[in-house]
Design an enzyme around this catalytic site. Sequence first.
Site, PDB file in Angstrom:
ATOM      1  N   GLY A  10       3.674 -14.985   9.904  1.00  0.00           N
ATOM      2  CA  GLY A  10       3.394 -14.922   8.474  1.00  0.00           C
ATOM      3  C   GLY A  10       4.625 -14.480   7.708  1.00  0.00           C
ATOM      4  N   GLY A  15       4.388  -9.983   4.661  1.00  0.00           N
ATOM      5  CA  GLY A  15       5.091 -10.360   5.890  1.00  0.00           C
ATOM      6  C   GLY A  15       6.599 -10.219   5.744  1.00  0.00           C
ATOM      7  N   LYS A 120      -5.941  -8.001   6.145  1.00  0.00           N
ATOM      8  CA  LYS A 120      -7.063  -7.293   5.534  1.00  0.00           C
ATOM      9  C   LYS A 120      -8.184  -8.276   5.233  1.00  0.00           C
ATOM     10  CE  LYS A 120      -4.243  -3.488   4.003  1.00  0.00           C
ATOM     11  NZ  LYS A 120      -3.557  -2.752   2.965  1.00  0.00           N
ATOM     12  N   LYS A 204     -11.896  -2.241   1.056  1.00  0.00           N
ATOM     13  CA  LYS A 204     -11.345  -1.697  -0.199  1.00  0.00           C
ATOM     14  C   LYS A 204     -10.985  -2.802  -1.193  1.00  0.00           C
ATOM     15  CE  LYS A 204      -7.062  -2.897   0.784  1.00  0.00           C
ATOM     16  NZ  LYS A 204      -5.826  -3.249   0.127  1.00  0.00           N
ATOM     17  N   ASN A 270      -6.002  -7.969  -6.278  1.00  0.00           N
ATOM     18  CA  ASN A 270      -7.448  -8.115  -6.468  1.00  0.00           C
ATOM     19  C   ASN A 270      -7.878  -7.535  -7.815  1.00  0.00           C
ATOM     20  OD1 ASN A 270      -8.695  -9.215  -3.809  1.00  0.00           O
ATOM     21  ND2 ASN A 270      -7.146  -7.740  -3.165  1.00  0.00           N
TER      22      ASN A 270
END
Length: 349
Positions: A10, A15, A120, A204, A270
């Site tokens: 990645g 990354g 995640k 989260k 997010n």
Amino acid sequence: MAGKKVCIIGSGNWGSSIAKIIGRNVKVSNRFNPLVNMWVYEEEIEGRKLTEIINTEHENVKYLPGHKLPKNVIAIPDITEAVKGAKILVFVIPHQFIGNLCDQMKAHITEGAIGISLIKGIDEGPDGLKLISHIIRDKLNVDVSVLMGANIAREVAEEKFCETTVGSKNEANGQIFKELLQTPNFRITVVQESDTVEMCGALKNIVAVGAGFCDGLGFGDNTKAAVIRLGLMEMVAFSKLFCKSPVSSSTFLESCGVADLITTCYGGRNRKVAEAFVRTSKSIAELEAEMLNGQKLQGPQTSAEVYKILQKRAMVDKFPLFTAVYLICFEGKEVKEFITCLQNHPEHM
């Protein structure tokens, strides 16, 4: 004896930030081979291949512009070539792609290799919850640790001080990863409860979407603090229900828990996209394409996986915050209803 070869799978902003650390650390330790392979999903940038740009200019101009990567980090577009001979596999790609990539790598894994997942997210398997580290372990038959923490990629790349958590059931492997990844400004605590650490990293992001809704609706810091607290309660409860191994509350006090939750609810993509979702009335998919320069959003996707798992167990009403995020993102529920879910949260009953 040659040191262990490292392959980073990645090359997004996280990354690439990790590649900066690993590239430097392998040069000063005789435990590791000084050359690091980094698998890069090949893209064209203004008529040039991204791998060629990274290998000549030592910069990931798309995902981490302005930061030089060490010259011993080699970008490779073919996954089977990238993992050849690697004893240490560092997984840092969006969780949607892990299964397919592991299938391509399977026949090319070096015996005795170990892995660490910085991914995640969670998956919904036939028996309910499936952690990403378990998918990697089952598909490749390697021991997999995890790294999760309050780590916004660009700040790590800028070498601003932060902490992180490595979860490793195998203590010796945990120490190898600490040596590979720790720097004066990237401090690592190793804990054995790796499933809890990973669960924190996935869940989260759902809470951060809720925090972004509050920002978009114009609510203040008090409201966001309530979202963080109620979100943390749901994270703990969900982990205790669905982790097959023990879950202790102390793990939530590590960087992977409350610290990462706070960081993500104030910074992070997010939160940012969720705020824009409220203000623009565009779909999550449209905003992801517009705002993230090819990166993927994990919170809404994870809320969908979680919702399916809760539905199967008839437990949707026990997790109103997680559920509201899913319904608002995907089922057309009014975003102003999010506050209702907080007002009527079972924590207050």
